[in-house]
Scaffold this motif. Structure first.
Motif, PDB file in Angstrom:
ATOM      1  N   ASP A  82      -6.352  -0.187 -37.896  1.00  0.00           N
ATOM      2  CA  ASP A  82      -5.416   0.421 -36.952  1.00  0.00           C
ATOM      3  C   ASP A  82      -4.435   1.408 -37.574  1.00  0.00           C
ATOM      4  OD1 ASP A  82      -3.862  -1.378 -38.341  1.00  0.00           O
ATOM      5  OD2 ASP A  82      -3.081  -2.403 -36.567  1.00  0.00           O
ATOM      6  N   ARG A  83      -4.588   1.709 -38.850  1.00  0.00           N
ATOM      7  CA  ARG A  83      -3.678   2.649 -39.519  1.00  0.00           C
ATOM      8  C   ARG A  83      -4.229   3.022 -40.887  1.00  0.00           C
ATOM      9  NH1 ARG A  83       0.761  -1.993 -39.791  1.00  0.00           N
ATOM     10  NH2 ARG A  83      -0.747  -2.909 -38.423  1.00  0.00           N
ATOM     11  N   GLU A 103      -3.222  -5.762 -41.350  1.00  0.00           N
ATOM     12  CA  GLU A 103      -2.989  -5.566 -39.920  1.00  0.00           C
ATOM     13  C   GLU A 103      -2.376  -6.808 -39.287  1.00  0.00           C
ATOM     14  OE1 GLU A 103      -6.925  -3.309 -40.729  1.00  0.00           O
ATOM     15  OE2 GLU A 103      -5.899  -5.067 -41.484  1.00  0.00           O
ATOM     16  N   GLY A 138      -0.244  -6.474 -36.278  1.00  0.00           N
ATOM     17  CA  GLY A 138      -1.328  -5.754 -35.604  1.00  0.00           C
ATOM     18  C   GLY A 138      -2.391  -6.714 -35.096  1.00  0.00           C
ATOM     19  N   SER A 139      -3.520  -6.151 -34.722  1.00  0.00           N
ATOM     20  CA  SER A 139      -4.608  -6.965 -34.185  1.00  0.00           C
ATOM     21  C   SER A 139      -5.670  -7.230 -35.239  1.00  0.00           C
ATOM     22  CB  SER A 139      -5.233  -6.265 -32.976  1.00  0.00           C
ATOM     23  OG  SER A 139      -5.752  -5.014 -33.371  1.00  0.00           O
ATOM     24  N   SER A 172       1.199  -7.663 -40.500  1.00  0.00           N
ATOM     25  CA  SER A 172       2.258  -6.775 -40.020  1.00  0.00           C
ATOM     26  C   SER A 172       2.312  -6.682 -38.492  1.00  0.00           C
ATOM     27  CB  SER A 172       2.077  -5.381 -40.620  1.00  0.00           C
ATOM     28  OG  SER A 172       0.876  -4.803 -40.185  1.00  0.00           O
ATOM     29  N   LEU A 230      -7.412   1.282 -42.737  1.00  0.00           N
ATOM     30  CA  LEU A 230      -7.423  -0.034 -42.110  1.00  0.00           C
ATOM     31  C   LEU A 230      -7.949   0.146 -40.693  1.00  0.00           C
ATOM     32  CD1 LEU A 230      -3.952  -1.469 -43.243  1.00  0.00           C
ATOM     33  CD2 LEU A 230      -6.163  -1.648 -44.393  1.00  0.00           C
ATOM     34  N   PRO A 239      -8.717  -7.023 -37.408  1.00  0.00           N
ATOM     35  CA  PRO A 239      -9.516  -5.839 -37.763  1.00  0.00           C
ATOM     36  C   PRO A 239     -10.995  -6.043 -37.457  1.00  0.00           C
ATOM     37  CG  PRO A 239      -8.949  -7.077 -39.727  1.00  0.00           C
ATOM     38  CD  PRO A 239      -8.237  -7.737 -38.574  1.00  0.00           C
ATOM     39  N   SER A 242      -5.298  -9.783 -44.487  1.00  0.00           N
ATOM     40  CA  SER A 242      -5.422  -8.732 -43.493  1.00  0.00           C
ATOM     41  C   SER A 242      -4.032  -8.134 -43.314  1.00  0.00           C
ATOM     42  CB  SER A 242      -5.919  -9.294 -42.162  1.00  0.00           C
ATOM     43  OG  SER A 242      -5.694  -8.359 -41.129  1.00  0.00           O
ATOM     44  N   TRP A 262      -3.375 -14.158 -40.944  1.00  0.00           N
ATOM     45  CA  TRP A 262      -3.474 -13.016 -41.850  1.00  0.00           C
ATOM     46  C   TRP A 262      -4.059 -13.393 -43.211  1.00  0.00           C
ATOM     47  CZ3 TRP A 262      -0.588 -14.250 -46.010  1.00  0.00           C
ATOM     48  CH2 TRP A 262       0.513 -15.088 -45.810  1.00  0.00           C
TER      49      TRP A 262
END
Length: 158
Positions: free
Chosen positions: A24-25, A70, A75-76, A73, A22, A78, A68, A52
């Motif tokens: 960021d992870r 990210e 996050g920012s 959950s 992804l 993608p 998404s 999302w």
């Protein structure tokens, strides 16, 4: 004979998983959780949807929700370079939800994992069940049932 049994037992503890990149992870999913990896296609969007929820995409005569992970959950947003879509098998038993489409960054990689993977000492984000250490990198274990529930709570599925 006991040597053959031990070898079979050891083999049963090894699982083929996919390391899903992804923005960021990295997510780690059993190979069987992913139905197919497809090229990105523009989703059909609607106003007023959660950030999302990226829209609906067509796949094998079905309309799938594209998400998404990210953003879902915390996050920012993608990046949109080299994106693909992982079609995941839905596991929640909802009759109208058989698959979920997840935006991924790059190509997932097969990874042999054993049941004794070391846990990673990192903070978990929403929708993450656990984190494991795979060599130098950390892989997150997503909560796929919670992802399906997120869709239901938003009124996007029944």
């Amino acid at each position: 004979m006991s040597q053959a049994v031990a070898t079979r037992d050891e083999a049963s503890e090894v699982l083929t998983a996919l390391l899903i990149p992804l923005a960021d992870r990295q997510l780690l999913l059993p190979n069987t959780a992913v139905a197919e990896l497809i090229a990105y296609r523009s989703p059909i969007t609607s106003d007023g949807m959660p950030d999302w929820f990226l829209g609906q995409i067509a796949w094998r005569d079905l309309s799938l929700p594209l998400l998404s992970f990210e953003l879902a959950s915390g996050g920012s947003q993608p990046p949109r370079e080299d994106v693909r879509v992982a079609v995941l098998n839905a596991i929640g038993g909802r009759p109208l939800l058989k698959f979920i489409a997840l935006l991924v960054q790059g190509i997932p990689h097969a990874q042999k994992v054993s049941s004794d993977l070391p846990r990673a000492d990192v903070a978990l984000a929403p929708l993450e069940l656990d984190a494991v250490q795979l060599g130098e990198q950390v892989a997150r274990i997503p909560d796929l049932l919670a992802l399906e529930q997120l869709l239901a709570d938003a009124g996007l599925i029944e």
